[in-house]
Design a protein around this motif. Sequence first.
Motif, PDB file in Angstrom:
ATOM      1  N   LEU A  48       1.241  -1.412   0.277  1.00 21.42           N
ATOM      2  CA  LEU A  48      -0.257   0.693  -0.069  1.00 21.42           C
ATOM      3  C   LEU A  48       0.841   1.430   0.017  1.00 21.42           C
ATOM      4  N   LEU A  49       1.685   0.915   0.755  1.00 23.17           N
ATOM      5  CA  LEU A  49       2.695   2.280   1.260  1.00 23.17           C
ATOM      6  C   LEU A  49       3.820   2.793  -0.329  1.00 23.17           C
ATOM      7  N   ALA A  91       8.659  -2.898  13.041  1.00 24.90           N
ATOM      8  CA  ALA A  91       8.503  -3.266  11.610  1.00 24.90           C
ATOM      9  C   ALA A  91       8.809  -2.872  10.462  1.00 24.90           C
ATOM     10  N   ALA A  92       7.847  -1.347  10.746  1.00 22.97           N
ATOM     11  CA  ALA A  92       8.422  -0.275   9.234  1.00 22.97           C
ATOM     12  C   ALA A  92       9.278  -0.226   9.103  1.00 22.97           C
ATOM     13  N   LEU A  93      10.125  -0.390  10.091  1.00 15.35           N
ATOM     14  CA  LEU A  93      11.647  -0.169   9.852  1.00 15.35           C
ATOM     15  C   LEU A  93      12.451  -1.026   9.615  1.00 15.35           C
ATOM     16  N   GLU A  94      11.905  -2.131   9.452  1.00 13.22           N
ATOM     17  CA  GLU A  94      12.435  -3.062   8.737  1.00 13.22           C
ATOM     18  C   GLU A  94      12.564  -2.846   7.131  1.00 13.22           C
ATOM     19  N   LEU A  95      11.275  -2.820   6.722  1.00 13.16           N
ATOM     20  CA  LEU A  95      10.758  -2.726   5.224  1.00 13.16           C
ATOM     21  C   LEU A  95      11.853  -2.233   4.416  1.00 13.16           C
ATOM     22  N   PRO A  96      11.987  -1.828   3.317  1.00 16.62           N
ATOM     23  CA  PRO A  96      13.126  -1.182   2.217  1.00 16.62           C
ATOM     24  C   PRO A  96      12.396  -0.261   1.810  1.00 16.62           C
ATOM     25  N   VAL A  97      13.298   0.335   1.772  1.00 17.92           N
ATOM     26  CA  VAL A  97      12.459   2.185   1.332  1.00 17.92           C
ATOM     27  C   VAL A  97      12.837   2.079  -0.384  1.00 17.92           C
ATOM     28  N   SER A  98      11.873   1.870  -0.716  1.00 21.04           N
ATOM     29  CA  SER A  98      12.253   1.486  -2.427  1.00 21.04           C
ATOM     30  C   SER A  98      11.328   3.296  -2.709  1.00 21.04           C
TER      31      SER A  98
END
Length: 545
Positions: free
Chosen positions: A193-194, A324-331
């Motif tokens: 979604l992000l 948990a959100a900080l572990e997502l790869p920033v695309s």
Amino acid sequence: MKTGGQLIVECLEAQGVDRVFCVPGESYLAVLDALYDSPIETVVARQEGGAAMMAEADGKLTGRPGICMVTRGPGATNAASGIHVAKQDSTPMIMFVGQIGRRMRGREAFQEVDYRQTFGDLAKWVEEIDHVDRIPEVISHAYHVAMSGRPGPVVLALPEDMLRETCDKVCGPRVEVAAPAPDKDAMRQFEYLLKSAEKPFLLLGGSRWNESAMKAVHQFAENWGLPVGCSFRRQHLFDHLHQNYAGDVGLGINPKLKQRIENSDLVILLGARFSENPSQGFSLFDIPNPKQRLVHVHVGAEELGRIYVPDLPIVATPENFVSAALELPVSKKFIDFENAHIDYLNWSDDLPETPGQAQMGPIVSTLREGAPNAIVANGAGNYAIWVHRFWRFREFGSQLAPTSGSMGYGLPAAIAGKLRCPEKEVICFAGDGCFQMTMQEFGTAVQAGAKIIVLLIDNGVYGTIRMHQERDYPDRISGTALRNPDFAAIARAYGAHAETVNETSEFDAAYERAVESEKTALIHIKTDPEASTPALTLTSIRGKS
């Protein structure tokens, strides 16, 4: 063997309680006697509503239940205002109520009240401890209920004869509650979604936050370039001078901020219920299906879908979700946060000139420059708009304000804040109507050594109601005028430092003297009732319904 009163105090000590707020009563003398030998500080309030608000504010600051003790009947009902604040603000709190003897029930004995009925809609749980040996069990459960999920108040009634009985029970362990976290599937959906969004917005609110969660959400916003808003009276959850801060979503919202949320294609609602005031009368999101995609993160599963149907509901504490959100790869990185922050700075720097000799614009400007890290407390009234719009909150725990809109909250909250954080400057903003709801607690501040500074903004009317009255019933003013005393003289009578400010130019020196006095202090600021809000006068409002 120990009495019920002694066992209750021992159980509170085991939970790490170091302070209780009370008005004494003969119905719980056994508890007061046990406090005599306890390291727990007993803060004696002047009215039970004030004691309950102090306990609620303490719970806001610590994340563990603030403790209030009151006597039966009128003592408990006086305290209901503080219980209501704790409910709507999702604050952990426990109120102990002295109760009639068990054999007298059902006879309408002196000050008899059925607390389950009286507080059933206000508290998360109401119980009466009938057996002394169940005290450790009930208090342990009360802590779990008050802190778990969406936090809130618990009311425990204590029959006075039970408090005198003895047993050999020992206290339970210190209570720590479950901290729900999102699963991997939920975070994969959130990442999708992000990444699919073009104009996302992150909106913070609610409770069960802490300083580490605040720092983590700063990092998350920076990583993705998210504009961030704070819900009504939850402004301390994000540094206002951070490049991603977009403003507060509450009463008197910046029109550009409102438009930005309306035009967003993804709203991440983190911790907040998003009730009437932040939602602009339930108008920002369509109900039940918002036109924006909605990710709603809340610790209480019962709050998800209660008003708005989210595209992605997540049961989690703010800290666990952000971790948990900080572990997502920033695309990708969004860029609208830059414009959002500029809009906020322009909005909060636009200090208007208002009618009258004492101008709140320069006064707030002086304070936010001179005391940028102060804890700021307020109750309800149009005067609070000056705080919401123009103050710049920088640190977690720097705001004590009731989302419930309770008048009289600022003074008792400021007392609790100063006692909890004695190294901090604590400033209470209060209108003349708001202050007089709990004015007697000024004596509590002096007695407890809470060296707060109260800014009493006196326009001689119930300002918010007068504003609505002028709009809806022009030229028919009824019930909103106040004939006020010399507030500075009252403060001096309590042994405090006091100043009176009639013109803006007098404020800086008055404030400096108040700080240098090293006493509890009050600055009585006389403003013009015509200056209804920073943007509106009574004349401009009149008849514009």
